[in-house]
Design an enzyme around this catalytic site. Structure first.
Site, mmCIF file in Angstrom:
data_model
loop_
_atom_site.group_PDB
_atom_site.id
_atom_site.type_symbol
_atom_site.label_atom_id
_atom_site.label_comp_id
_atom_site.label_asym_id
_atom_site.label_seq_id
_atom_site.Cartn_x
_atom_site.Cartn_y
_atom_site.Cartn_z
ATOM 1 N N CYS A 55 0.833 -1.206 0.000
ATOM 2 C CA CYS A 55 0.000 0.000 0.000
ATOM 3 C C CYS A 55 0.865 1.254 0.000
ATOM 4 O O CYS A 55 1.591 1.509 0.963
ATOM 5 C CB CYS A 55 -0.906 -0.063 1.233
ATOM 6 N N CYS A 58 0.369 3.647 2.916
ATOM 7 C CA CYS A 58 0.905 3.048 4.147
ATOM 8 C C CYS A 58 2.404 3.297 4.243
ATOM 9 O O CYS A 58 2.930 3.601 5.315
ATOM 10 C CB CYS A 58 0.641 1.542 4.181
#
Length: 131
Positions: A55, A58
């Site tokens: 991600c 993230c």
């Protein structure tokens, strides 16, 4: 073949980098239970980051999260890779990564979905100053 290569670093690691911080990486349900029990015993609020190594947001928020863990040692910072702990993560109804849960005495007191740095900083600061 291999991993991604950025212009200022070599191969990007598979896992998110929380170096330099005080973030506890949770790899089992037992780890989670132990850290929650420890936080409850110490009267600490838990900030739990459900994220994924693939991600992008993230990866962007990981160093910010690590820095906050140093700034607010009165809070306990955990991170859980949703792919490593799929069954556990699904019990938290994670619909997007990253998702941050804020827990007191094992109970959810707040939640933030997405890598919204200003909002995350605001919530962590409020909890850090209140504990």
């Amino acid at each position: 073949m291999g991993g991604c290569v950025g212009k200022d670093r070599s191969i990007v690691e598979d896992k998110l980098d929380f170096k330099g911080g005080n973030v506890h990486v949770i790899t089992t349900k037992e780890d989670w239970d132990q850290k929650i029990a420890e936080a409850n015993k110490d009267g600490k609020i838990v900030v739990a980051n459900f994220s994924a190594s693939w991600c992008g947001p993230c990866r962007v928020i990981a160093p910010v999260y690590a820095e906050m863990s140093k700034t607010y040692p009165q809070l306990m910072f955990l991170t859980i890779d949703v792919d490593d702990l799929m069954d556990f993560s699904s019990t938290w109804d994670i619909r997007a990564t990253p998702t941050f849960f804020f827990l007191k005495n094992g109970q959810q007191i707040d939640k933030l979905v997405g890598a919204n740095r200003p909002e995350l900083e605001k919530k962590v600061q409020a909890l850090g100053e209140g504990s």
